[in-house]
Design a protein around this motif. Structure first.
Motif, PDB file in Angstrom:
ATOM      1  N   ASP A 235       0.835  -1.206   0.000  1.00  0.00           N
ATOM      2  CA  ASP A 235       0.000   0.000   0.000  1.00  0.00           C
ATOM      3  C   ASP A 235       0.867   1.253   0.000  1.00  0.00           C
ATOM      4  O   ASP A 235       0.581   2.223  -0.710  1.00  0.00           O
ATOM      5  CB  ASP A 235      -0.944   0.017   1.200  1.00  0.00           C
TER       6      ASP A 235
ATOM      7  N   LYS B 173       2.327   1.616  -3.530  1.00  0.00           N
ATOM      8  CA  LYS B 173       1.331   2.145  -4.475  1.00  0.00           C
ATOM      9  C   LYS B 173       1.102   3.638  -4.250  1.00  0.00           C
ATOM     10  O   LYS B 173       1.061   4.407  -5.198  1.00  0.00           O
ATOM     11  CB  LYS B 173      -0.002   1.405  -4.332  1.00  0.00           C
ATOM     12  N   LYS B 174       0.951   4.035  -2.995  1.00  0.00           N
ATOM     13  CA  LYS B 174       0.701   5.437  -2.649  1.00  0.00           C
ATOM     14  C   LYS B 174       1.817   6.343  -3.155  1.00  0.00           C
ATOM     15  O   LYS B 174       1.584   7.485  -3.550  1.00  0.00           O
ATOM     16  CB  LYS B 174       0.569   5.577  -1.134  1.00  0.00           C
ATOM     17  N   ASN B 175       3.037   5.818  -3.168  1.00  0.00           N
ATOM     18  CA  ASN B 175       4.199   6.601  -3.580  1.00  0.00           C
ATOM     19  C   ASN B 175       4.662   6.294  -5.000  1.00  0.00           C
ATOM     20  O   ASN B 175       5.767   6.664  -5.393  1.00  0.00           O
ATOM     21  CB  ASN B 175       5.339   6.383  -2.586  1.00  0.00           C
TER      22      ASN B 175
END
Length: 85
Positions: free
Chosen positions: A24, A27-29
């Protein structure tokens, strides 16, 4: 950090603390690669299971395994955290 800077990779490598699932955070970064260190065969078994789960959650993120040098085989993050506290 010193080795990264010496190799002119400081603009390409970021080290950050996070909470929650690694995939997660990646993905966020917008990360495309996860680099994981291996010290022993037992590390590989655990990391390979994590790789499988992360691949199911986000197939576009690749995982690279890097074995530790012989000098660093017995350094565990748990021990480093205990020293810092």
């Amino acid at each position: 950090k010193q080795e990264i800077t010496q190799n002119n990779l400081q603009d390409k490598v970021i080290v950050e603390k996070f909470e929650g699932l690694l995939v997660d955070f990646a993905k966020k970064n917008s990360a495309k690669i996860i680099v994981r260190g291996l010290r022993a065969v037992s590390d590989f078994e655990y990391e390979f299971q994590m790789f499988g789960m992360n691949s199911k959650l986000e197939p576009s993120i690749q995982t690279i395994f890097l074995p530790a040098s012989e000098n660093n085989h017995f350094i565990a993050s748990k021990l480093v955290k205990e020293i810092k506290n």
